[in-house]
Design a protein around this motif. Sequence first.
Motif, PDB file in Angstrom:
ATOM      1  N   ALA A  43       0.828  -1.207   0.000  1.00 19.85           N
ATOM      2  CA  ALA A  43       0.000   0.000   0.000  1.00 19.85           C
ATOM      3  C   ALA A  43       0.866   1.262   0.000  1.00 19.85           C
ATOM      4  CB  ALA A  43      -0.930  -0.001   1.207  1.00 19.85           C
ATOM      5  N   SER A  44       1.933   1.253   0.776  1.00 21.64           N
ATOM      6  CA  SER A  44       2.799   2.433   0.810  1.00 21.64           C
ATOM      7  C   SER A  44       3.586   2.582  -0.491  1.00 21.64           C
ATOM      8  CB  SER A  44       3.737   2.392   2.007  1.00 21.64           C
ATOM      9  OG  SER A  44       4.598   1.289   1.943  1.00 21.64           O
ATOM     10  N   GLN A  45       3.962   1.479  -1.111  1.00 23.60           N
ATOM     11  CA  GLN A  45       4.616   1.567  -2.421  1.00 23.60           C
ATOM     12  C   GLN A  45       3.667   2.160  -3.451  1.00 23.60           C
ATOM     13  OE1 GLN A  45       5.900  -2.484  -3.076  1.00 23.60           O
ATOM     14  NE2 GLN A  45       8.027  -1.937  -2.696  1.00 23.60           N
ATOM     15  N   PHE A  46       2.420   1.692  -3.455  1.00 27.10           N
ATOM     16  CA  PHE A  46       1.432   2.228  -4.388  1.00 27.10           C
ATOM     17  C   PHE A  46       1.215   3.717  -4.161  1.00 27.10           C
ATOM     18  CE2 PHE A  46      -2.968   3.449  -5.207  1.00 27.10           C
ATOM     19  CZ  PHE A  46      -3.020   3.234  -6.575  1.00 27.10           C
ATOM     20  N   LEU A  47       1.042   4.100  -2.906  1.00 24.47           N
ATOM     21  CA  LEU A  47       0.787   5.501  -2.592  1.00 24.47           C
ATOM     22  C   LEU A  47       1.981   6.387  -2.928  1.00 24.47           C
ATOM     23  CD1 LEU A  47      -1.287   7.426  -1.395  1.00 24.47           C
ATOM     24  CD2 LEU A  47      -0.268   7.000   0.830  1.00 24.47           C
ATOM     25  N   GLY A  48       3.190   5.904  -2.665  1.00 27.04           N
ATOM     26  CA  GLY A  48       4.385   6.676  -2.995  1.00 27.04           C
ATOM     27  C   GLY A  48       4.527   6.896  -4.486  1.00 27.04           C
ATOM     28  N   TRP A  49       4.389   5.818  -5.260  1.00 27.40           N
ATOM     29  CA  TRP A  49       4.503   5.954  -6.714  1.00 27.40           C
ATOM     30  C   TRP A  49       3.357   6.775  -7.296  1.00 27.40           C
ATOM     31  CZ3 TRP A  49       8.759   5.661  -9.099  1.00 27.40           C
ATOM     32  CH2 TRP A  49       9.754   4.794  -8.666  1.00 27.40           C
ATOM     33  N   PHE A  50       2.152   6.627  -6.726  1.00 26.48           N
ATOM     34  CA  PHE A  50       1.012   7.412  -7.188  1.00 26.48           C
ATOM     35  C   PHE A  50       1.267   8.905  -6.985  1.00 26.48           C
ATOM     36  CE2 PHE A  50      -3.113   9.436  -6.504  1.00 26.48           C
ATOM     37  CZ  PHE A  50      -3.751   9.104  -7.691  1.00 26.48           C
ATOM     38  N   ASN A  51       1.787   9.273  -5.818  1.00 31.30           N
ATOM     39  CA  ASN A  51       2.094  10.674  -5.549  1.00 31.30           C
ATOM     40  C   ASN A  51       3.163  11.205  -6.496  1.00 31.30           C
ATOM     41  OD1 ASN A  51       0.234  10.822  -3.531  1.00 31.30           O
ATOM     42  ND2 ASN A  51       1.708  10.848  -1.871  1.00 31.30           N
ATOM     43  N   LEU A  52       4.210  10.415  -6.724  1.00 31.98           N
ATOM     44  CA  LEU A  52       5.270  10.852  -7.637  1.00 31.98           C
ATOM     45  C   LEU A  52       4.754  11.036  -9.061  1.00 31.98           C
ATOM     46  CD1 LEU A  52       8.448   8.848  -6.604  1.00 31.98           C
ATOM     47  CD2 LEU A  52       8.095  11.300  -6.516  1.00 31.98           C
ATOM     48  N   ILE A  53       4.023  10.064  -9.551  1.00 30.92           N
ATOM     49  CA  ILE A  53       3.522  10.141 -10.933  1.00 30.92           C
ATOM     50  C   ILE A  53       2.530  11.283 -11.081  1.00 30.92           C
ATOM     51  CG2 ILE A  53       2.126   8.917 -12.647  1.00 30.92           C
ATOM     52  CD1 ILE A  53       3.533   6.329 -11.650  1.00 30.92           C
ATOM     53  N   LEU A  54       1.639  11.446 -10.107  1.00 28.48           N
ATOM     54  CA  LEU A  54       0.677  12.549 -10.170  1.00 28.48           C
ATOM     55  C   LEU A  54       1.385  13.903 -10.109  1.00 28.48           C
ATOM     56  CD1 LEU A  54      -2.308  13.285 -10.306  1.00 28.48           C
ATOM     57  CD2 LEU A  54      -2.325  13.240  -7.805  1.00 28.48           C
ATOM     58  N   GLY A  55       2.402  14.019  -9.267  1.00 28.23           N
ATOM     59  CA  GLY A  55       3.162  15.263  -9.186  1.00 28.23           C
ATOM     60  C   GLY A  55       3.873  15.585 -10.488  1.00 28.23           C
ATOM     61  N   ILE A  56       4.471  14.577 -11.120  1.00 24.69           N
ATOM     62  CA  ILE A  56       5.165  14.790 -12.400  1.00 24.69           C
ATOM     63  C   ILE A  56       4.173  15.168 -13.489  1.00 24.69           C
ATOM     64  CG2 ILE A  56       6.476  13.627 -14.213  1.00 24.69           C
ATOM     65  CD1 ILE A  56       7.892  12.064 -11.933  1.00 24.69           C
ATOM     66  N   LEU A  57       3.028  14.479 -13.528  1.00 24.11           N
ATOM     67  CA  LEU A  57       2.018  14.811 -14.542  1.00 24.11           C
ATOM     68  C   LEU A  57       1.482  16.231 -14.358  1.00 24.11           C
ATOM     69  CD1 LEU A  57      -0.049  11.520 -14.836  1.00 24.11           C
ATOM     70  CD2 LEU A  57       1.496  12.512 -16.531  1.00 24.11           C
ATOM     71  N   LEU A  58       1.208  16.608 -13.119  1.00 26.44           N
ATOM     72  CA  LEU A  58       0.738  17.972 -12.871  1.00 26.44           C
ATOM     73  C   LEU A  58       1.799  19.009 -13.209  1.00 26.44           C
ATOM     74  CD1 LEU A  58      -1.264  17.591  -9.550  1.00 26.44           C
ATOM     75  CD2 LEU A  58      -2.156  18.047 -11.828  1.00 26.44           C
ATOM     76  N   LEU A  59       3.057  18.688 -12.971  1.00 26.56           N
ATOM     77  CA  LEU A  59       4.144  19.591 -13.329  1.00 26.56           C
ATOM     78  C   LEU A  59       4.206  19.781 -14.839  1.00 26.56           C
ATOM     79  CD1 LEU A  59       6.581  21.205 -12.245  1.00 26.56           C
ATOM     80  CD2 LEU A  59       7.943  19.151 -12.575  1.00 26.56           C
ATOM     81  N   LEU A  60       4.070  18.697 -15.593  1.00 23.76           N
ATOM     82  CA  LEU A  60       4.083  18.792 -17.051  1.00 23.76           C
ATOM     83  C   LEU A  60       2.879  19.569 -17.577  1.00 23.76           C
ATOM     84  CD1 LEU A  60       5.239  15.189 -17.999  1.00 23.76           C
ATOM     85  CD2 LEU A  60       6.564  17.299 -18.164  1.00 23.76           C
ATOM     86  N   VAL A  61       1.702  19.275 -17.042  1.00 23.91           N
ATOM     87  CA  VAL A  61       0.498  19.979 -17.492  1.00 23.91           C
ATOM     88  C   VAL A  61       0.589  21.460 -17.145  1.00 23.91           C
ATOM     89  CG1 VAL A  61      -1.981  20.205 -17.062  1.00 23.91           C
ATOM     90  CG2 VAL A  61      -0.990  17.962 -17.447  1.00 23.91           C
ATOM     91  N   ASN A  62       1.067  21.758 -15.954  1.00 21.35           N
ATOM     92  CA  ASN A  62       1.215  23.159 -15.543  1.00 21.35           C
ATOM     93  C   ASN A  62       2.214  23.884 -16.446  1.00 21.35           C
ATOM     94  OD1 ASN A  62       0.780  25.419 -13.953  1.00 21.35           O
ATOM     95  ND2 ASN A  62       2.440  24.887 -12.563  1.00 21.35           N
ATOM     96  N   SER A  63       3.303  23.219 -16.795  1.00 23.69           N
ATOM     97  CA  SER A  63       4.310  23.828 -17.683  1.00 23.69           C
ATOM     98  C   SER A  63       3.724  24.076 -19.069  1.00 23.69           C
ATOM     99  CB  SER A  63       5.527  22.933 -17.793  1.00 23.69           C
ATOM    100  OG  SER A  63       6.129  22.769 -16.539  1.00 23.69           O
ATOM    101  N   LEU A  64       2.969  23.108 -19.578  1.00 22.33           N
ATOM    102  CA  LEU A  64       2.362  23.280 -20.903  1.00 22.33           C
ATOM    103  C   LEU A  64       1.334  24.405 -20.897  1.00 22.33           C
ATOM    104  CD1 LEU A  64       1.917  19.588 -22.077  1.00 22.33           C
ATOM    105  CD2 LEU A  64       3.501  21.298 -22.975  1.00 22.33           C
TER     106      LEU A  64
END
Length: 68
Positions: A43-64
């Motif tokens: 569960a913690s692995q899923f949550l950690g990777w989910f947070n990282l991927i969501l943060g990276i996606l939001l960073l890319l969308v915000n930059s675009l």
Amino acid sequence: MITGGSISFSVYVIPMLLLSGLLILKVDVKRYALPGMQKEKKASQFLGWFNLILGILLLLVNSLLQIW
């Protein structure tokens, strides 16, 4: 009165998602690596990777969106 401006919470949300994802993966996953705590580890692995991927996606969308 200021018009046309908007408050962007992405300045706070993106770093918080990235930092919390890294901390979960570094601290919690090691702590739950004990025998008998495999569900918590997964569960913690899923949550950690989910947070990282969501943060990276939001960073890319915000930059675009700032480019357009």
